[in-house]
Design an enzyme around this catalytic site. Structure first.
Site, mmCIF file in Angstrom:
data_model
loop_
_atom_site.group_PDB
_atom_site.id
_atom_site.type_symbol
_atom_site.label_atom_id
_atom_site.label_comp_id
_atom_site.label_asym_id
_atom_site.label_seq_id
_atom_site.Cartn_x
_atom_site.Cartn_y
_atom_site.Cartn_z
ATOM 1 N N ALA A 62 -10.239 3.642 7.227
ATOM 2 C CA ALA A 62 -9.183 3.076 6.385
ATOM 3 C C ALA A 62 -9.229 1.543 6.430
ATOM 4 O O ALA A 62 -9.703 0.959 7.403
ATOM 5 C CB ALA A 62 -7.820 3.581 6.851
ATOM 6 N N PRO A 63 -8.722 0.871 5.397
ATOM 7 C CA PRO A 63 -8.774 -0.589 5.318
ATOM 8 C C PRO A 63 -7.518 -1.245 5.887
ATOM 9 O O PRO A 63 -6.563 -0.565 6.267
ATOM 10 C CB PRO A 63 -8.843 -0.815 3.804
ATOM 11 C CG PRO A 63 -7.965 0.271 3.253
ATOM 12 C CD PRO A 63 -8.174 1.471 4.161
ATOM 13 N N TRP A 64 -7.523 -2.592 5.866
ATOM 14 C CA TRP A 64 -6.381 -3.322 6.412
ATOM 15 C C TRP A 64 -5.346 -3.730 5.372
ATOM 16 O O TRP A 64 -4.281 -4.223 5.726
ATOM 17 C CB TRP A 64 -6.839 -4.561 7.177
ATOM 18 C CG TRP A 64 -7.839 -5.474 6.517
ATOM 19 C CD1 TRP A 64 -9.154 -5.617 6.866
ATOM 20 C CD2 TRP A 64 -7.627 -6.396 5.426
ATOM 21 N NE1 TRP A 64 -9.768 -6.552 6.061
ATOM 22 C CE2 TRP A 64 -8.849 -7.057 5.179
ATOM 23 C CE3 TRP A 64 -6.520 -6.736 4.641
ATOM 24 C CZ2 TRP A 64 -9.000 -8.024 4.182
ATOM 25 C CZ3 TRP A 64 -6.660 -7.697 3.652
ATOM 26 C CH2 TRP A 64 -7.883 -8.323 3.428
ATOM 27 N N PRO A 114 -8.767 3.273 11.893
ATOM 28 C CA PRO A 114 -8.100 2.191 11.173
ATOM 29 C C PRO A 114 -8.919 0.913 11.288
ATOM 30 O O PRO A 114 -9.831 0.805 12.117
ATOM 31 C CB PRO A 114 -6.768 2.051 11.918
ATOM 32 C CG PRO A 114 -7.083 2.479 13.323
ATOM 33 C CD PRO A 114 -8.135 3.564 13.191
ATOM 34 N N SER A 142 -14.911 -2.795 1.563
ATOM 35 C CA SER A 142 -15.702 -3.701 0.743
ATOM 36 C C SER A 142 -16.939 -3.004 0.190
ATOM 37 O O SER A 142 -17.360 -1.951 0.695
ATOM 38 C CB SER A 142 -16.134 -4.913 1.566
ATOM 39 O OG SER A 142 -17.065 -4.519 2.567
ATOM 40 N N GLU A 187 -14.237 4.262 -1.902
ATOM 41 C CA GLU A 187 -13.295 3.518 -2.738
ATOM 42 C C GLU A 187 -13.440 2.067 -2.325
ATOM 43 O O GLU A 187 -12.994 1.657 -1.254
ATOM 44 C CB GLU A 187 -11.868 4.029 -2.537
ATOM 45 C CG GLU A 187 -10.937 3.700 -3.689
ATOM 46 C CD GLU A 187 -10.336 2.315 -3.615
ATOM 47 O OE1 GLU A 187 -10.900 1.401 -4.274
ATOM 48 O OE2 GLU A 187 -9.346 2.116 -2.919
ATOM 49 N N GLU A 200 -14.924 -10.644 -6.108
ATOM 50 C CA GLU A 200 -13.561 -10.288 -5.712
ATOM 51 C C GLU A 200 -12.998 -11.314 -4.740
ATOM 52 O O GLU A 200 -13.558 -11.555 -3.673
ATOM 53 C CB GLU A 200 -13.563 -8.903 -5.065
ATOM 54 C CG GLU A 200 -12.183 -8.379 -4.760
ATOM 55 C CD GLU A 200 -12.200 -6.940 -4.258
ATOM 56 O OE1 GLU A 200 -11.255 -6.197 -4.555
ATOM 57 O OE2 GLU A 200 -13.168 -6.564 -3.574
#
Length: 479
Positions: free
Chosen positions: A152-154, A179, A230, A251, A381
């Site tokens: 999972a991302p931050w 995480p 990313s 994703e 981005e």
């Protein structure tokens, strides 16, 4: 006088554990820039233990009737509601987000999404049985995949964890979730909640850095690797997973175009776009970051957007007047600042363009105009509170520029012309096209992109299907 740091721990096989070799890393509150906890820096032994626990738990969890898995997920949703204030406090410490917005904009959709997947657990669909060859009946079984390695991302630690574990558990898989190393606090609390409801080994949390994530993806046990992160991280996961042909769910980044036509209600568009661009400090793959506006209303739009940006506040989590909090970490602050520092001479900063204060990682809401299609800030981005504006002359040019990036996650069209909106929704090469709005998501609809934004879907029945496999069963009628 130093303050003792809180100790976060892994959650493996139904119990909280330190890293096997005792290594830890400090966790920093981005609103203050100060450490508040330590978390395990997990290595091979920790990953091995988590994968073994998930593998051992899989047969029994897989074989539960869907109604039992549904009950477990509904209990998890209820528990998240009951312990919402604890989850909010952990997430705010993780991220520095505004307390009020975390309460109103994250907890309700998280709970709703868990309940949606609880329902999906009982809706395993396949083609009807039939005789497609004389004397033989065929039918389709839809089965769980196995152990899922999830990263999972931050930017949304709690919500993205839900997007990962809820469909996986609903479908009958077991989970090892990592995480981000900068935001493990809310995930550790989730482990405490979920672990009290599901059998041991079904849900495991391993904290660590990118090397920990690599060990998870390369491990021989998982049948699937899922990451939100990313493009670089996604490509690395896809490469690692290819060595033993794991399923991969990616994703990744976004560079959402926001196409504003001349018939748009400019004040309403500016209000919606500024919120969708600056919410969560622009740290959202779907953020409204790249506005393409018709040349006839360009100046009016830029002036209105710059004014709106100047009135938006960023600040501490307990300030009720702020729209967003800090960037997540010093590297992200450096990245966002770097884009502005490297702007070409033809670009103009209409608002913001600077850090706010010297405590924490806050950045002002920023508007940049005068840009060209091949400028770095258009193509790459930023992942910060920065909105760029370009002027287009006609629909064809708007489509060309909108599609002219490597990302393809989300987009929006702003117009009163229904036919034009429908044409644009067909021509825009993005996984989501919003019309006269930007950023709302619902559990029933899929979220996911194309090109370098990755593949696979979160949310919806499509996201649930990603965590299943299809088996054809054929039986003779003569026996």
């Amino acid at each position: 006088m130093s303050t003792e740091l809180r100790r976060l721990r892994n959650y493996i096989d139904g119990e909280f554990r330190d890293a096997a070799d005792g290594r830890t890393t400090e966790v920093v509150n981005p609103a203050t820039g100060e450490a508040y906890a330590t978390a395990p820096l997990s290595g091979q032994a920790d990953v091995d233990a988590a994968m073994a626990a998930a593998a051992a738990a899989f047969p029994a969890w897989r074989d539960l009737v869907p109604a039992e898995r549904q009950k477990a997920l509904l209990r998890i949703a209820d528990a998240f509601e009951e312990r919402a204030e604890e989850l909010i406090a952990a997430e705010v410490e993780n991220t520095g987000k505004p307390i009020g917005l975390t309460r109103s904009e994250e907890i309700p959709p998280m709970v709703d999404q868990i309940r949606f997947f609880a329902g999906a657990a009982r809706m395993l669909e396949g083609r009807g049985a039939g005789e497609y060859m004389e004397g033989l009946t065929s039918f389709v079984r839809r089965e769980p995949i196995g152990v899922c390695a999830q990263v999972a991302p931050w930017n949304y630690p709690m919500m993205m964890a839900v997007w990962k574990f809820a469909p996986a558990l609903a479908a009958g898989n077991t989970v090892v979730l990592k995480p981000s190393d900068t935001t493990p606090a809310s995930t550790a609390l989730m482990a405490d909640i979920i672990g009290s409801i599901v059998p041991k080994g079904v849900f495991n949390v391993v904290c660590g850095d990118r090397d920990t994530g690599r060990l998870m993806v390369e491990h021989p046990t998982p049948a699937m690797a899922s990451i939100t992160g990313s493009v670089r991280a996604g490509m690395s996961v896809a490469e690692s997973a290819s060595k033993d042909l794991k399923r991969v769910h990616l994703e990744l980044g976004g560079k959402a175009p926001v196409v504003v036509f001349e018939d748009t209600d400019i004040p309403k568009a500016v209000e919606g776009i500024s919120e969708a661009g600056y919410f969560n400090a622009g740290q959202d793959c779907t953020a409204a970051t790249r506005v393409l506006v018709h040349e006839s209303v360009h100046d009016e739009f830029v002036s209105a957007l710059a004014k709106a940006a100047s009135e938006i506040k960023t600040g501490q989590p307990d300030d009720e007047d702020v729209l967003y909090g800090p960037l997540n970490n010093p590297n992200q602050l450096k990245q966002v600042s770097g884009f502005i520092e490297r702007l070409p001479a033809h670009a103009k900063v209409e608002a913001g363009g600077h850090r706010v204060g010297d405590k924490g990682y806050f950045y002002a809401p920023t508007v940049v105009s005068g840009l060209k299609q091949d400028d770095e800030i258009i193509q790459q981005e930023v992942f910060g509170p920065v909105i760029t504006v370009q002027a287009f002359r006609d629909e064809d040019q708007a489509v060309e520029w909108a599609n002219g990036v490597e990302y393809a996650l989300a987009s929006s069209v702003w117009t009163k012309d229904h036919g034009r909106a429908m044409r644009m929704s067909k021509r825009l090469d993005f996984g989501c096209v919003w019309i006269n709005t930007h950023i709302p998501l619902v559990a029933e609809m899929p979220h996911g992109g194309f090109k370098k934004s990755g593949y696979g879907k979160d949310l919806s029945g499509y996201g649930f299907d990603d965590y299943t496999r299809i088996k054809h069963v054929m039986t003779s009628l003569d026996m």
